[in-house]
Design a protein around this motif. Structure first.
Motif, PDB file in Angstrom:
ATOM      1  N   ILE A   1      73.502 -30.540   2.516  1.00  0.00           N
ATOM      2  CA  ILE A   1      74.611 -29.608   2.755  1.00  0.00           C
ATOM      3  C   ILE A   1      75.900 -30.172   2.180  1.00  0.00           C
ATOM      4  CG2 ILE A   1      76.044 -28.558   4.559  1.00  0.00           C
ATOM      5  CD1 ILE A   1      73.501 -28.365   6.259  1.00  0.00           C
ATOM      6  N   ASP A   2      76.119 -31.466   2.377  1.00  0.00           N
ATOM      7  CA  ASP A   2      77.323 -32.111   1.863  1.00  0.00           C
ATOM      8  C   ASP A   2      77.382 -32.000   0.336  1.00  0.00           C
ATOM      9  OD1 ASP A   2      79.698 -33.892   2.273  1.00  0.00           O
ATOM     10  OD2 ASP A   2      78.486 -35.222   1.014  1.00  0.00           O
ATOM     11  N   LEU A   3      76.249 -32.205  -0.310  1.00  0.00           N
ATOM     12  CA  LEU A   3      76.218 -32.130  -1.771  1.00  0.00           C
ATOM     13  C   LEU A   3      76.401 -30.697  -2.269  1.00  0.00           C
ATOM     14  CD1 LEU A   3      73.266 -34.605  -2.502  1.00  0.00           C
ATOM     15  CD2 LEU A   3      75.694 -34.975  -3.017  1.00  0.00           C
ATOM     16  N   ALA A   4      76.014 -29.725  -1.448  1.00  0.00           N
ATOM     17  CA  ALA A   4      76.091 -28.325  -1.871  1.00  0.00           C
ATOM     18  C   ALA A   4      77.496 -27.753  -1.781  1.00  0.00           C
ATOM     19  CB  ALA A   4      75.145 -27.477  -1.025  1.00  0.00           C
ATOM     20  N   ILE A   5      78.383 -28.425  -1.051  1.00  0.00           N
ATOM     21  CA  ILE A   5      79.748 -27.912  -0.903  1.00  0.00           C
ATOM     22  C   ILE A   5      80.529 -28.138  -2.190  1.00  0.00           C
ATOM     23  CG2 ILE A   5      81.932 -28.178   0.337  1.00  0.00           C
ATOM     24  CD1 ILE A   5      80.294 -28.958   2.796  1.00  0.00           C
ATOM     25  N   ASN A   6      81.053 -27.076  -2.739  1.00  0.00           N
ATOM     26  CA  ASN A   6      81.826 -27.144  -3.976  1.00  0.00           C
ATOM     27  C   ASN A   6      83.278 -27.471  -3.621  1.00  0.00           C
ATOM     28  OD1 ASN A   6      83.322 -26.634  -6.316  1.00  0.00           O
ATOM     29  ND2 ASN A   6      81.898 -25.062  -7.012  1.00  0.00           N
ATOM     30  N   ARG A   7      83.617 -28.735  -3.721  1.00  0.00           N
ATOM     31  CA  ARG A   7      84.956 -29.157  -3.317  1.00  0.00           C
ATOM     32  C   ARG A   7      86.058 -28.611  -4.229  1.00  0.00           C
ATOM     33  NH1 ARG A   7      81.362 -32.264  -1.144  1.00  0.00           N
ATOM     34  NH2 ARG A   7      81.806 -33.521   0.711  1.00  0.00           N
ATOM     35  N   ALA A   8      85.745 -28.471  -5.501  1.00  0.00           N
ATOM     36  CA  ALA A   8      86.740 -27.893  -6.414  1.00  0.00           C
ATOM     37  C   ALA A   8      87.066 -26.460  -6.022  1.00  0.00           C
ATOM     38  CB  ALA A   8      86.222 -27.956  -7.852  1.00  0.00           C
ATOM     39  N   ALA A   9      86.052 -25.711  -5.613  1.00  0.00           N
ATOM     40  CA  ALA A   9      86.283 -24.329  -5.183  1.00  0.00           C
ATOM     41  C   ALA A   9      87.110 -24.297  -3.900  1.00  0.00           C
ATOM     42  CB  ALA A   9      84.952 -23.615  -4.970  1.00  0.00           C
TER      43      ALA A   9
ATOM     44  N   TYR B   1      90.955 -30.984   9.816  1.00  0.00           N
ATOM     45  CA  TYR B   1      90.815 -31.619   8.509  1.00  0.00           C
ATOM     46  C   TYR B   1      89.378 -31.970   8.165  1.00  0.00           C
ATOM     47  CZ  TYR B   1      95.887 -32.237   8.825  1.00  0.00           C
ATOM     48  OH  TYR B   1      97.235 -32.028   8.948  1.00  0.00           O
ATOM     49  N   LEU B   2      88.506 -31.986   9.149  1.00  0.00           N
ATOM     50  CA  LEU B   2      87.136 -32.435   8.936  1.00  0.00           C
ATOM     51  C   LEU B   2      86.153 -31.350   9.330  1.00  0.00           C
ATOM     52  CD1 LEU B   2      87.434 -36.015  10.471  1.00  0.00           C
ATOM     53  CD2 LEU B   2      87.616 -35.398   8.063  1.00  0.00           C
ATOM     54  N   LEU B   3      84.989 -31.388   8.675  1.00  0.00           N
ATOM     55  CA  LEU B   3      83.891 -30.494   9.023  1.00  0.00           C
ATOM     56  C   LEU B   3      82.827 -31.311   9.736  1.00  0.00           C
ATOM     57  CD1 LEU B   3      82.318 -27.790   8.768  1.00  0.00           C
ATOM     58  CD2 LEU B   3      81.433 -28.647   6.588  1.00  0.00           C
ATOM     59  N   PHE B   4      82.470 -30.894  10.947  1.00  0.00           N
ATOM     60  CA  PHE B   4      81.447 -31.591  11.726  1.00  0.00           C
ATOM     61  C   PHE B   4      80.207 -30.706  11.829  1.00  0.00           C
ATOM     62  CE2 PHE B   4      85.449 -33.370  13.181  1.00  0.00           C
ATOM     63  CZ  PHE B   4      85.188 -34.726  13.184  1.00  0.00           C
ATOM     64  N   LEU B   5      79.078 -31.265  11.532  1.00  0.00           N
ATOM     65  CA  LEU B   5      77.815 -30.543  11.680  1.00  0.00           C
ATOM     66  C   LEU B   5      77.231 -30.820  13.060  1.00  0.00           C
ATOM     67  CD1 LEU B   5      76.243 -31.243   8.162  1.00  0.00           C
ATOM     68  CD2 LEU B   5      77.524 -29.233   8.915  1.00  0.00           C
TER      69      LEU B   5
ATOM     70  N   GLY C   1      74.633 -31.857  15.152  1.00  0.00           N
ATOM     71  CA  GLY C   1      73.366 -32.577  15.030  1.00  0.00           C
ATOM     72  C   GLY C   1      72.333 -32.202  16.076  1.00  0.00           C
ATOM     73  N   LYS C   2      72.722 -31.392  17.058  1.00  0.00           N
ATOM     74  CA  LYS C   2      71.766 -30.977  18.085  1.00  0.00           C
ATOM     75  C   LYS C   2      70.981 -29.734  17.681  1.00  0.00           C
ATOM     76  CE  LYS C   2      74.434 -32.897  21.932  1.00  0.00           C
ATOM     77  NZ  LYS C   2      75.110 -32.610  23.242  1.00  0.00           N
ATOM     78  N   ARG C   3      71.399 -29.101  16.586  1.00  0.00           N
ATOM     79  CA  ARG C   3      70.692 -27.910  16.142  1.00  0.00           C
ATOM     80  C   ARG C   3      69.493 -28.297  15.277  1.00  0.00           C
ATOM     81  NH1 ARG C   3      74.275 -22.816  14.635  1.00  0.00           N
ATOM     82  NH2 ARG C   3      72.170 -22.008  14.890  1.00  0.00           N
ATOM     83  N   PRO C   4      68.429 -27.501  15.331  1.00  0.00           N
ATOM     84  CA  PRO C   4      67.237 -27.808  14.516  1.00  0.00           C
ATOM     85  C   PRO C   4      67.587 -27.952  13.045  1.00  0.00           C
ATOM     86  CG  PRO C   4      66.777 -26.049  16.073  1.00  0.00           C
ATOM     87  CD  PRO C   4      68.244 -26.292  16.147  1.00  0.00           C
ATOM     88  N   GLY C   5      67.046 -28.974  12.417  1.00  0.00           N
ATOM     89  CA  GLY C   5      67.307 -29.212  11.006  1.00  0.00           C
ATOM     90  C   GLY C   5      68.496 -30.107  10.768  1.00  0.00           C
TER      91      GLY C   5
END
Length: 294
Positions: A277-285, A257-261, A263-267
């Motif tokens: 990234i969170d803002l870029a996700i189109n939830r309606a889509a 149910y959740l998306l985990f990023l 945090g150990k990867r660069p950036g």
């Protein structure tokens, strides 16, 4: 008679029954909170329910370790133009004994994409050519880098219309799973028998899958001997059932149910990047693609 409690997929439990059935035992009665509402896999999410009952299968499936593996298919190979070549296993048959050949699989996939919007969410329109009886070539409107994963989705259940059933009989389907339907009573039960055409060892008892929405009723059905297998029981009943000698099994649920990023990867260790990234996700889509309710 086996008595087994679990939150695992019903089809997994049915596989366990293969090792205990002698062929002369009475039906194994399973009680659970859901039941397929129709035998038509192109209706909404019914393909998932039909898979869970051990009735239907897909070209690829997900192994216990989470890897996508062949099931009815033998392999999938990408081409430079973005299309995919799918090779079928030579030994698979429908429950009526007819072969699961490339033409039948093409018709099944096209039927699903034409009648179920869910089937188009990852691929767009499919073009499917039959190269030979064991080989398909699939081209999609959207780029698909992981075709085996797509073909493992429940809306691509392999099926065909029963001989003699017209369009009005759209729920008169035959499938490829280890069980086939002998009686379907909507919102009540599905009665199953071993599929005699199944290519893998099939020493299974008949099965009756009953729908009981109330969790306490499922526990009581097990205790009274009305059921042999029960799913999703109330936690407060488990110790009582253990004390009475019932085997209680729990498994991890495979839903996500959740998306985990990572945090150990660069950036991604930088909070502003994760927020972007969170803002870029189109939830309606996402809601549209997954056919969910926002």
């Amino acid at each position: 008679m086996l008595r087994f409690l679990s939150r695992a997929h019903l089809a997994v439990a049915l596989v366990l029954l293969a090792h205990t059935a002698s062929g002369t035992e009475p039906p194994v009665v399973v009680v659970q909170p859901f039941l397929a509402g129709t035998l038509d896999p192109a209706i909404s999410t019914e393909g998932w329910a039909l898979q869970s009952h051990g009735i239907a299968e897909t070209l690829f499936t997900v192994a216990p370790d989470g890897m996508v593996v062949p099931q009815i298919a033998e392999s999938a190979e990408p081409a430079a133009d973005g299309s995919w070549t799918i090779r079928l296993r030579p030994d698979w048959k429908f429950s009526d004994g007819s072969p699961v050949d490339a033409a039948a699989v093409r018709d099944s996939l096209l039927d699903g994409t034409e009648r179920n919007p869910l089937a188009l969410s990852q691929t767009g329109r499919m073009e499917i050519d039959v190269a030979d009886p064991a080989t398909l070539r699939i081209s999609t409107a959207k780029p698909v880098p992981v075709m085996p994963s797509v073909l493992a989705e429940y809306f691509h259940v392999v099926h065909k219309r029963e001989a003699g059933a017209g369009q009005a009989g759209s729920d008169r389907m035959v499938f490829t799973g280890p069980y086939r339907v002998t009686q379907f009573r909507k919102d009540d039960r599905i009665e199953l028998e071993p599929n005699p055409s199944y290519p893998l060892p099939n020493r299974r008892a008949p099965v009756v899958v009953r729908k009981l929405v109330d969790a306490q009723a499922r526990a009581l059905a097990l205790e009274s001997g009305e059921a042999d297998l029960a799913f999703q029981l109330p936690p407060e009943s488990l110790e009582r059932l253990r004390a009475r000698g019932f085997a209680v099994k729990s498994t991890l649920v495979g839903y996500q149910y959740l998306l985990f990023l990572n945090g150990k990867r660069p950036g991604l260790s930088e909070q502003p990047v994760r927020q972007a990234i969170d803002l870029a996700i189109n939830r309606a889509a996402l809601v549209t693609a997954l056919y969910c309710i926002a």
